[in-house]
Enzyme design. Structure first.
Site, mmCIF file in Angstrom:
data_model
loop_
_atom_site.group_PDB
_atom_site.id
_atom_site.type_symbol
_atom_site.label_atom_id
_atom_site.label_comp_id
_atom_site.label_asym_id
_atom_site.label_seq_id
_atom_site.Cartn_x
_atom_site.Cartn_y
_atom_site.Cartn_z
ATOM 1 N N ILE A 131 -2.647 2.455 5.461
ATOM 2 C CA ILE A 131 -3.977 1.957 5.905
ATOM 3 C C ILE A 131 -4.302 0.329 5.969
ATOM 4 C CG2 ILE A 131 -6.626 2.456 5.823
ATOM 5 C CD1 ILE A 131 -5.824 5.339 5.141
ATOM 6 N N ASP A 190 -0.675 -5.825 -4.216
ATOM 7 C CA ASP A 190 0.243 -4.565 -3.972
ATOM 8 C C ASP A 190 1.385 -4.780 -4.638
ATOM 9 O OD1 ASP A 190 1.778 -2.376 -2.797
ATOM 10 O OD2 ASP A 190 0.023 -2.360 -0.944
ATOM 11 N N ASN A 191 1.869 -3.537 -5.484
ATOM 12 C CA ASN A 191 3.108 -3.453 -6.107
ATOM 13 C C ASN A 191 4.241 -2.774 -5.611
ATOM 14 O OD1 ASN A 191 2.613 -0.934 -6.425
ATOM 15 N ND2 ASN A 191 2.773 -0.630 -8.545
ATOM 16 N N ASP A 216 0.732 -5.263 -10.256
ATOM 17 C CA ASP A 216 0.123 -3.740 -10.552
ATOM 18 C C ASP A 216 -1.385 -4.020 -10.755
ATOM 19 O OD1 ASP A 216 -0.434 -1.219 -11.476
ATOM 20 O OD2 ASP A 216 1.714 -0.999 -12.021
ATOM 21 N N TYR A 263 -5.717 14.193 -8.233
ATOM 22 C CA TYR A 263 -5.776 13.075 -7.166
ATOM 23 C C TYR A 263 -7.315 12.860 -6.894
ATOM 24 C CZ TYR A 263 -6.315 10.584 -2.784
ATOM 25 O OH TYR A 263 -6.652 9.919 -1.731
ATOM 26 N N ASN A 268 -9.163 12.782 7.088
ATOM 27 C CA ASN A 268 -7.559 12.989 7.201
ATOM 28 C C ASN A 268 -7.234 11.599 8.192
ATOM 29 O OD1 ASN A 268 -4.727 13.471 7.847
ATOM 30 N ND2 ASN A 268 -5.262 15.322 6.742
ATOM 31 N N GLU A 296 -4.555 23.644 -2.001
ATOM 32 C CA GLU A 296 -4.587 23.408 -0.617
ATOM 33 C C GLU A 296 -5.870 23.705 -0.139
ATOM 34 O OE1 GLU A 296 -2.929 22.376 3.177
ATOM 35 O OE2 GLU A 296 -1.948 22.669 1.124
HETATM 36 P P1 NAD Z 1 -0.325 4.250 0.844
HETATM 37 O O1 NAD Z 1 0.467 4.914 -0.010
HETATM 38 O O2 NAD Z 1 0.419 3.961 2.209
HETATM 39 O O3 NAD Z 1 -0.959 2.891 0.362
HETATM 40 C C1 NAD Z 1 -1.447 2.681 -1.024
HETATM 41 C C2 NAD Z 1 -0.861 1.258 -1.162
HETATM 42 O O4 NAD Z 1 -1.181 1.194 -2.751
HETATM 43 C C3 NAD Z 1 0.583 1.011 -1.057
HETATM 44 O O5 NAD Z 1 0.998 -0.257 -0.422
HETATM 45 C C4 NAD Z 1 1.152 0.912 -2.556
HETATM 46 O O6 NAD Z 1 2.261 0.103 -2.536
HETATM 47 C C5 NAD Z 1 -0.095 0.282 -3.356
HETATM 48 N N1 NAD Z 1 -0.143 0.719 -4.606
HETATM 49 C C6 NAD Z 1 0.191 2.001 -5.232
HETATM 50 N N2 NAD Z 1 -0.125 1.685 -6.649
HETATM 51 C C7 NAD Z 1 -0.285 0.659 -6.827
HETATM 52 C C8 NAD Z 1 -0.653 -0.129 -8.117
HETATM 53 N N3 NAD Z 1 -0.410 0.622 -9.287
HETATM 54 N N4 NAD Z 1 -0.688 -1.733 -7.993
HETATM 55 C C9 NAD Z 1 -0.750 -2.279 -6.809
HETATM 56 N N5 NAD Z 1 -0.526 -1.520 -5.721
HETATM 57 C C10 NAD Z 1 -0.362 -0.151 -5.594
HETATM 58 O O7 NAD Z 1 -1.621 5.232 1.175
HETATM 59 P P2 NAD Z 1 -2.891 5.107 2.297
HETATM 60 O O8 NAD Z 1 -2.532 6.277 3.028
HETATM 61 O O9 NAD Z 1 -2.657 3.898 2.969
HETATM 62 O O10 NAD Z 1 -4.038 5.351 1.526
HETATM 63 C C11 NAD Z 1 -4.881 4.015 1.339
HETATM 64 C C12 NAD Z 1 -6.031 4.502 0.591
HETATM 65 O O11 NAD Z 1 -6.864 5.438 1.448
HETATM 66 C C13 NAD Z 1 -5.997 5.309 -0.667
HETATM 67 O O12 NAD Z 1 -6.795 4.709 -1.775
HETATM 68 C C14 NAD Z 1 -6.110 6.833 -0.508
HETATM 69 O O13 NAD Z 1 -6.353 7.312 -1.340
HETATM 70 C C15 NAD Z 1 -7.179 6.620 0.653
HETATM 71 N N6 NAD Z 1 -7.188 7.679 1.443
HETATM 72 C C16 NAD Z 1 -6.309 7.968 2.394
HETATM 73 C C17 NAD Z 1 -6.161 9.015 3.072
HETATM 74 C C18 NAD Z 1 -5.304 9.332 4.163
HETATM 75 O O14 NAD Z 1 -5.289 10.341 5.242
HETATM 76 N N7 NAD Z 1 -4.251 8.382 4.280
HETATM 77 C C19 NAD Z 1 -7.406 9.887 3.071
HETATM 78 C C20 NAD Z 1 -8.470 9.589 2.060
HETATM 79 C C21 NAD Z 1 -8.129 8.502 1.476
#
Ligand code: NAD
Length: 306
Positions: free
Chosen positions: A12, A31-32, A51, A140, A169, A267
């Site tokens: 995202i 981003d890490n 991080d 989570y 989602n 779930e």
């Molecule tokens: P993703 O895993 O693709 O993106 C997460 C990013 O955070 C990655 O680039 C990862 O490298 C980075 N990251 C993780 N740990 C890190 C750290 N310790 N330091 C620095 N960077 C770190 O996930 P996504 O699906 O793109 O989700 C993005 C956000 O949206 C998240 O906060 C997630 O909880 C939230 N979210 C996602 C969804 C979904 O359906 N995908 C739904 C609700 C909320």
């Protein structure tokens, strides 16, 4: 505007970075690369590989002095959160506290946080409102809800403006075919490989699926609106897993095989988020129908687990 996107190498976050750069903003990605990918990052964005749980991230944010921080970096996989709740908490809770402290020191104008519909747990109401109680059923979602609570406290203590967006989602290009959130990516991947789809229970369970470009628009709308609020970023429409499979059949032009499995304990059977508040406060309405979003996703390359 100068923006930071934490998690900007992820699914995202990288779409949000693209949109900000297209608007002409100066964008810094923090981003890490834990789950994110270098190839997702727009070449005009400045990348800081660090991080969010480290002290260093604060120094970097203070040096950048952003106007807005979009905080998306997270450990977002439910299974990982159950197996390693400490790692989940370290990233999603301690990492968020670091980002909040840094935002205060840097005098950021606002933090916009990526939260989740999963905070409502098993609440089976047809349409959940932001007033419904949170009752997480996974580590989570507990960590995301705790992060929300810190954000609200930082406003109370230090007047750091915020908008918390609870995403439904999310699906779309660059989503990795792995884990629970990514059912669309997982199904697309299996369909393209000619493999059967693994369906939990009988496929009647429903989700509120929102296309990633609409989530980006909700984030942009929150830059100048919705301060001090928790707001759903959703379509307020449900799609069952069986309906999803029939849409995918339409797009792929052949019926995929399915295997029915028993559900896991964490779930969520039904989830649909009211989006009245987003319409009123953010002037945000999703623009993609599920079939259009799925079609665009189908045309894109499926990314497998790193
Ligand atoms: P993703 O895993 O693709 O993106 C997460 C990013 O955070 C990655 O680039 C990862 O490298 C980075 N990251 C993780 N740990 C890190 C750290 N310790 N330091 C620095 N960077 C770190 O996930 P996504 O699906 O793109 O989700 C993005 C956000 O949206 C998240 O906060 C997630 O909880 C939230 N979210 C996602 C969804 C979904 O359906 N995908 C739904 C609700 C909320």
């Amino acid at each position: 505007m100068k923006a930071i996107v934490t998690g900007g190498a992820g699914f995202i976050g990288s779409h949000l970075v693209d949109a900000l750069i297209n608007r002409g903003d100066e964008v810094h990605v923090i981003d890490n690369l834990r789950s994110g990918r270098l190839e997702n990052i727009h070449p005009q964005a400045a990348l800081h590989i660090v991080d969010i749980s480290s002290r260093k991230v604060k120094e970097i944010i203070v040096r950048i002095k952003p106007d807005i921080v979009f905080h998306l970096a997270a450990q977002a996989d439910v299974t990982t959160s159950e197996q390693s709740p400490d790692i989940d908490a370290e990233i999603n809770i301690k990492g968020t506290i670091n980002i909040l402290e840094a935002c205060c020191l840097a005098r950021a104008k606002k933090i916009i946080f990526a939260s989740t519909s999963a905070v409502y747990g098993e609440n089976q109401k047809d349409l959940l409102s932001e007033e419904d109680p949170a009752a997480p059923i996974s580590c989570y979602s507990l960590s995301k809800w705790t992060a929300e609570s810190y954000i609200r406290l930082f406003y109370r203590f230090y007047q750091l403006p915020y908008t918390i967006l609870r995403y439904a989602n999310v699906y779309g290009p660059r989503q990795v075919a792995k884990g629970e959130g990514g059912v669309v990516a997982i199904f697309m991947n299996r369909i393209k490989k000619g493999e059967p789809l693994k369906v939990l229970s009988n496929g009647d369970q429903t989700q509120d699926f929102i296309y990633v470009k609409d989530i980006v628009r909700a984030n942009l709308a929150a830059i100048n609106n919705g301060s001090g609020e928790i707001i759903h970023a959703s379509t307020a429409e449900t799609t069952s897993i069986n309906q999803l499979i029939s849409y995918l059949q339409q797009i792929h032009e052949s019926r995929p095989k399915t295997i029915n499995l028993v559900p896991r304990p964490a779930e969520i059977k039904h989830s649909c988020l009211d989006n009245t508040k987003a319409k009123q406060l953010l002037k945000f309405t999703p623009s993609y129908s599920i079939i259009d979003g799925l079609r665009e996703t189908y045309e894109a390359e499926v990314l497998n687990e790193k």
